[in-house]
Design a protein around this motif. Structure first.
Motif, mmCIF file in Angstrom:
data_model
loop_
_atom_site.group_PDB
_atom_site.id
_atom_site.type_symbol
_atom_site.label_atom_id
_atom_site.label_comp_id
_atom_site.label_asym_id
_atom_site.label_seq_id
_atom_site.Cartn_x
_atom_site.Cartn_y
_atom_site.Cartn_z
ATOM 1 N N GLU A 117 11.027 37.622 20.687
ATOM 2 C CA GLU A 117 11.048 38.928 20.039
ATOM 3 C C GLU A 117 9.791 39.619 20.547
ATOM 4 O O GLU A 117 8.695 39.073 20.423
ATOM 5 C CB GLU A 117 10.981 38.820 18.517
ATOM 6 C CG GLU A 117 10.967 40.207 17.871
ATOM 7 C CD GLU A 117 10.154 40.264 16.598
ATOM 8 O OE1 GLU A 117 10.765 40.408 15.535
ATOM 9 O OE2 GLU A 117 8.899 40.169 16.678
ATOM 10 N N LEU A 118 9.949 40.776 21.167
ATOM 11 C CA LEU A 118 8.809 41.528 21.693
ATOM 12 C C LEU A 118 8.735 42.876 20.994
ATOM 13 O O LEU A 118 9.765 43.512 20.747
ATOM 14 C CB LEU A 118 8.953 41.728 23.198
ATOM 15 C CG LEU A 118 9.041 40.440 24.026
ATOM 16 C CD1 LEU A 118 9.346 40.752 25.473
ATOM 17 C CD2 LEU A 118 7.760 39.638 23.912
ATOM 18 N N THR A 119 7.522 43.299 20.677
ATOM 19 C CA THR A 119 7.295 44.604 20.062
ATOM 20 C C THR A 119 6.392 45.400 20.979
ATOM 21 O O THR A 119 5.288 44.949 21.323
ATOM 22 C CB THR A 119 6.616 44.458 18.679
ATOM 23 O OG1 THR A 119 7.423 43.630 17.847
ATOM 24 C CG2 THR A 119 6.420 45.824 18.028
ATOM 25 N N LEU A 120 6.879 46.564 21.397
ATOM 26 C CA LEU A 120 6.068 47.470 22.212
ATOM 27 C C LEU A 120 5.477 48.520 21.288
ATOM 28 O O LEU A 120 6.221 49.251 20.620
ATOM 29 C CB LEU A 120 6.925 48.152 23.279
ATOM 30 C CG LEU A 120 7.713 47.255 24.234
ATOM 31 C CD1 LEU A 120 8.503 48.113 25.218
ATOM 32 C CD2 LEU A 120 6.792 46.302 24.968
ATOM 33 N N LEU A 121 4.168 48.611 21.233
ATOM 34 C CA LEU A 121 3.528 49.636 20.415
ATOM 35 C C LEU A 121 3.684 50.993 21.094
ATOM 36 O O LEU A 121 3.923 51.070 22.312
ATOM 37 C CB LEU A 121 2.067 49.268 20.188
ATOM 38 C CG LEU A 121 1.853 47.929 19.459
ATOM 39 C CD1 LEU A 121 0.367 47.641 19.280
ATOM 40 C CD2 LEU A 121 2.574 47.898 18.125
ATOM 41 N N PRO A 122 3.587 52.076 20.326
ATOM 42 C CA PRO A 122 3.764 53.413 20.912
ATOM 43 C C PRO A 122 2.869 53.641 22.128
ATOM 44 O O PRO A 122 1.683 53.318 22.111
ATOM 45 C CB PRO A 122 3.384 54.347 19.760
ATOM 46 C CG PRO A 122 3.708 53.557 18.528
ATOM 47 C CD PRO A 122 3.334 52.136 18.889
ATOM 48 N N GLY A 123 3.479 54.155 23.204
ATOM 49 C CA GLY A 123 2.756 54.481 24.421
ATOM 50 C C GLY A 123 2.513 53.307 25.357
ATOM 51 O O GLY A 123 1.994 53.496 26.456
ATOM 52 N N TYR A 124 2.897 52.103 24.960
ATOM 53 C CA TYR A 124 2.635 50.933 25.792
ATOM 54 C C TYR A 124 3.636 50.827 26.948
ATOM 55 O O TYR A 124 4.826 51.072 26.767
ATOM 56 C CB TYR A 124 2.700 49.655 24.959
ATOM 57 C CG TYR A 124 2.427 48.405 25.766
ATOM 58 C CD1 TYR A 124 1.137 48.093 26.190
ATOM 59 C CD2 TYR A 124 3.451 47.546 26.116
ATOM 60 C CE1 TYR A 124 0.878 46.947 26.937
ATOM 61 C CE2 TYR A 124 3.200 46.396 26.853
ATOM 62 C CZ TYR A 124 1.912 46.113 27.265
ATOM 63 O OH TYR A 124 1.668 44.982 28.006
ATOM 64 N N GLU A 125 3.130 50.468 28.109
ATOM 65 C CA GLU A 125 3.978 50.230 29.289
ATOM 66 C C GLU A 125 3.527 48.945 29.960
ATOM 67 O O GLU A 125 2.334 48.720 30.129
ATOM 68 C CB GLU A 125 3.869 51.387 30.275
ATOM 69 C CG GLU A 125 4.690 51.176 31.528
ATOM 70 C CD GLU A 125 4.640 52.362 32.488
ATOM 71 O OE1 GLU A 125 4.488 52.130 33.705
ATOM 72 O OE2 GLU A 125 4.725 53.525 32.016
ATOM 73 N N ARG A 126 4.482 48.121 30.299
ATOM 74 C CA ARG A 126 4.180 46.874 31.012
ATOM 75 C C ARG A 126 5.116 46.724 32.187
ATOM 76 O O ARG A 126 6.319 46.749 32.037
ATOM 77 C CB ARG A 126 4.361 45.685 30.084
ATOM 78 C CG ARG A 126 4.337 44.382 30.847
ATOM 79 C CD ARG A 126 3.893 43.235 30.068
ATOM 80 N NE ARG A 126 4.198 41.946 30.592
ATOM 81 C CZ ARG A 126 4.186 41.550 31.847
ATOM 82 N NH1 ARG A 126 3.910 42.387 32.808
ATOM 83 N NH2 ARG A 126 4.465 40.317 32.199
ATOM 84 N N GLN A 127 4.545 46.591 33.387
ATOM 85 C CA GLN A 127 5.353 46.352 34.574
ATOM 86 C C GLN A 127 5.162 44.900 34.973
ATOM 87 O O GLN A 127 4.046 44.393 35.001
ATOM 88 C CB GLN A 127 4.961 47.312 35.682
ATOM 89 C CG GLN A 127 5.268 48.743 35.261
ATOM 90 C CD GLN A 127 5.497 49.669 36.418
ATOM 91 O OE1 GLN A 127 5.843 49.250 37.510
ATOM 92 N NE2 GLN A 127 5.302 50.946 36.168
ATOM 93 N N SER A 128 6.272 44.233 35.227
ATOM 94 C CA SER A 128 6.262 42.803 35.500
ATOM 95 C C SER A 128 6.555 42.541 36.967
ATOM 96 O O SER A 128 7.428 43.180 37.559
ATOM 97 C CB SER A 128 7.322 42.114 34.636
ATOM 98 O OG SER A 128 7.351 40.735 34.884
ATOM 99 N N GLU A 129 5.840 41.574 37.510
ATOM 100 C CA GLU A 129 6.135 41.135 38.868
ATOM 101 C C GLU A 129 7.439 40.350 38.843
ATOM 102 O O GLU A 129 7.847 39.841 37.804
ATOM 103 C CB GLU A 129 4.990 40.263 39.384
ATOM 104 C CG GLU A 129 3.688 41.027 39.526
ATOM 105 C CD GLU A 129 2.554 40.141 40.000
ATOM 106 O OE1 GLU A 129 2.792 38.977 40.356
ATOM 107 O OE2 GLU A 129 1.416 40.629 39.993
ATOM 108 N N PRO A 130 8.103 40.223 39.973
ATOM 109 C CA PRO A 130 9.349 39.449 40.017
ATOM 110 C C PRO A 130 9.128 38.003 39.588
ATOM 111 O O PRO A 130 8.108 37.403 39.893
ATOM 112 C CB PRO A 130 9.749 39.509 41.496
ATOM 113 C CG PRO A 130 9.039 40.695 42.049
ATOM 114 C CD PRO A 130 7.760 40.813 41.276
#
Length: 195
Positions: A117-130
């Motif tokens: 279960e993941l929660t993204l807070l407002p304005g958060y961005e996460r880019q993941s490597e392959p």
């Protein structure tokens, strides 16, 4: 939250990293080369002196060809057919990031997947490597709205919407909204990975 509650995940992470490294016969130099995480940082993690970000944990898991959850908590006991989990009791905020992580079901070789279960807070961005070749992800939004980066394009997802994608390519998650976005993330590994 008590100091013990804060120290417990770091203790497991330190022990898991050291155990996986030794099982492979890797030096810290070799582990750094395989993961792209500095020898100094790996040493700090093994000594329990550092709380790495989720991005760093993913690099470590990828380099060890292991599941992310294997570094977050011990696997369920062998032969455990029924496992009751409560996200509220599991949820943590690694390294003060804008994402909360609850490993609902850690990786088990017999199932080939892990569920968060993941929660993204407002304005958060996460880019993941392959991730490793053949890894796929399933994302289901349970509260709020978010966007998922797949094939170079951000796809909006509202509550109750889901997407499946090949996670062996660059991908990402973001919450451009004003309220937290909560989603379930199933990560499926096509072959056995380490713990």
């Amino acid at each position: 939250m008590t100091d013990t509650a804060v120290e417990e995940p770091n203790r497991h992470l330190a022990e898991a990293l050291r155990a996986q490294r030794k099982a492979l016969g890797w030096s810290l130099d070799r582990a750094a080369a395989e993961t792209g995480v500095s020898k100094a940082m790996l040493g700090q993690i093994e000594r329990g002196e550092s709380s790495p970000t989720v991005a760093t944990l993913w690099k470590i898991a990828g380099g060890f060809r292991s599941s992310l959850s294997s570094f977050l908590e011990p696997p369920p006991a062998a032969g455990t057919d029924t496992l009751l989990r409560r996200a509220d009791a599991l949820r943590t905020r690694p390294a003060g990031e804008g994402m909360l992580v609850a490993p609902l079901f850690p990786f088990e070789p017999r199932t080939g997947f892990e569920i968060f279960e993941l929660t993204l807070l407002p304005g958060y961005e996460r880019q993941s490597e392959p991730h490793e070749a053949g890894v796929s992800e399933y994302v289901l939004v349970v509260r709020g709205a978010m966007e998922v980066l797949v094939d170079g394009r951000w796809t909006p997802l509202a509550e109750g919407e889901a997407i499946r994608f090949a996670a062996d390519r660059a991908h990402g998650y973001r919450n451009p909204g004003a309220v937290p976005a909560v989603f379930h993330n199933v990560i499926h590994y096509p072959r056995a990975v380490a713990g």
